[in-house]
Design an enzyme around this catalytic site. Structure first.
Site, PDB file in Angstrom:
ATOM      1  N   PRO A  11       0.846  -1.379  -0.031  1.00  0.00           N
ATOM      2  CG  PRO A  11       0.003  -0.929   2.227  1.00  0.00           C
ATOM      3  CD  PRO A  11       0.945  -1.705   1.419  1.00  0.00           C
ATOM      4  CB  CYS A  12      -0.078   4.775  -0.835  1.00  0.00           C
ATOM      5  SG  CYS A  12      -0.825   5.891   0.376  1.00  0.00           S
ATOM      6  N   PRO A  13       2.537   4.647   1.553  1.00  0.00           N
ATOM      7  CG  PRO A  13       3.903   5.829   2.651  1.00  0.00           C
ATOM      8  CD  PRO A  13       2.640   5.104   2.766  1.00  0.00           C
TER       9      PRO A  13
END
Lengths: 75, 372
Positions: A11-13
């Site tokens: 997932p981000c970041p």
């Protein structure tokens, strides 16, 4: 030869963090790619390049269709 | 005032009731229960309160009372306003800025049209006015939507400079701007939301200028009097009282907030690998957004909440979808590590200083834990 980082399921970041960590491992002028399905990476890889003074080369597809973002180390 | 010790820095999402609204609401709750369409005493009393609310809101927004209607929310006002303009023109196409509130994007998506156009913005969030004017001239365009100010980054749009062709009406979404900055003057319809200015939630405002072709796009009678059914008369009156009070103190509050936001902008810009987003000058006085590289939006929002500060974020990991903020994406800004701070009317310099210190600590800690 392009160095590739696999962040398909991160997932981000995380994809941008891994990109930053991998940058010193490639020579200036060489390409570095990150594969990431996270939709934020499409905006954040170019933004990272702008903020960190690197060159954003563009978006490609990996063999399995996942987005692959290519960066050139310029400094 | 607050029920927690949290320093609430998310007034752009929703604002505590202004004291003027609270007093009015409590007084009106006992009086405003009747049906304003009835001719008995309770009905006439409710009608009096509703007409009073409408007159006050009209005066505050630079309109006439018969141009003002109350809706269920700001989103509802945008939907009814925009789709009512296209329904009246018979042309479904909507031209809008790329950074409009999702209410505008959803209204356009609800009635697909080949004439829909999303107009790009520059890196500060300003809509390209000449591209917008060009798009508005395409056949099939029934309305244009341009916000007064952006809800995520605070950038003001130069609405009054937009040059639209005759017969293509403009809806201005003023929800983020009302009570904070002077409003644009050139619009045909305007939407706003009371809980953003210190009124109660559940009260939106739709203003349609006399002479504008607009029709109710949803089931029910035409006209602005009872949009969406039986009105919440006490809440509408409280919303009007709040608006009047907020405008009376606007210049003093805005000047104070503008200086405090400058302080936060400077503190954020001083952090390594952090970008402050939006127009530094032509902006809402109380709002600032910045993005920190290598920091998760959910991580920083939770960390600041633990430190006693309530803020918002446009990062994907904090939203209801996996998509990051369309506003930040359209501006080419970093979408992760995003923090939106919006001050209240009583936010103090001491609270801002404490926030800036906590921010620097937490960003540094999160990056260190990520190995950077």
């Amino acid at each position: 030869m392009t160095t590739e980082i696999d962040c398909r399921d991160q997932p981000c970041p995380r994809p941008v963090i891994e990109l930053a960590k991998a940058l010193p491992s490639v020579e200036v002028g060489e390409l570095l790619a990150v594969v990431a399905r996270d939709p934020a990476a499409r905006h954040d890889v170019p933004a990272w390049c702008r903020m960190r003074g690197q060159e954003y080369v563009g978006e490609e597809r990996a063999a399995d269709g996942a987005p692959r973002y290519v960066v050139r180390r310029v400094s | 005032m607050s029920s927690t010790s949290e320093v609430y820095l998310d007034s752009a999402s929703s604002t505590p009731l202004h004291p003027a609204a609270r007093a009015t609401l409590l007084a009106a709750l006992d009086r405003g229960y009747g049906d304003p369409r009835r001719l008995h005493a309770a009905g006439r009393d409710a009608r009096l309160l509703l007409d009073n609310a409408r007159a006050v809101v009209a005066e505050c927004l630079g309109a006439r009372p018969d141009e003002v209607g109350f809706t269920a929310s700001g989103t509802d006002a945008v939907h009814r306003g925009l789709l009512g303009l296209t329904a009246a023109s018979g042309r479904d196409g909507i031209v809008h800025g790329a950074v409009e509130h999702s209410a505008v994007l959803h209204a356009a998506a609800w009635r697909p049209s080949p004439a829909h156009a999303s107009v790009p913005v520059d890196a500060l969030g300003h809509v390209d006015l000449s591209a917008m004017a060009t798009s508005a001239r395409a056949s099939g365009v029934g309305a244009v939507a341009l916000q007064a100010a952006n809800q995520e980054v605070g950038t003001l749009q130069p609405v009054d400079e937009l040059d639209l062709p005759a017969g293509v009406p403009l809806l201005v979404d003023a929800a983020a701007a009302v009570g904070h900055v002077p409003l644009p003057r050139r619009w045909d319809a305007l939407a706003a939301s009371a809980h953003k200015w210190g009124g109660p939630a559940g009260v939106g405002v739709l203003v349609v200028r006399r002479g504008t072709r607009w029709t109710n796009p949803f089931p029910g009678d035409d006209g602005l009097d009872q949009l969406g059914g039986f009105p919440d008369v006490p809440a509408a009156l409280a919303a009007a009282a709040a608006l009047q009070a907020v405008l009376a103190e606007r210049e003093e509050v805005a000047a104070r907030q503008h200086a405090l936001v400058d302080r936060i902008r400077a503190a954020a810009a001083a952090l390594p690998d952090t970008e402050v987003v939006g127009d530094p000058e032509a902006r809402l006085p109380h709002l600032v957004t910045f993005s920190c590289l290598y920091v998760g939006g959910d991580e920083i929002v939770s960390a600041l909440a633990r430190r006693g500060f309530g803020v918002a974020s446009g990062s994907a990991c904090t939203a209801s979808t996996l998509e990051p903020s369309h506003v930040l994406a359209a501006m080419g800004a970093l979408t992760h590590g995003n923090v939106r701070v919006s001050l209240g009317r009583e936010t103090t310099a001491e609270e801002v200083e404490a926030f800036c210190a906590a921010l620097a600590d937490e960003v540094g800690r999160i990056r260190a834990e990520a190995g950077l």
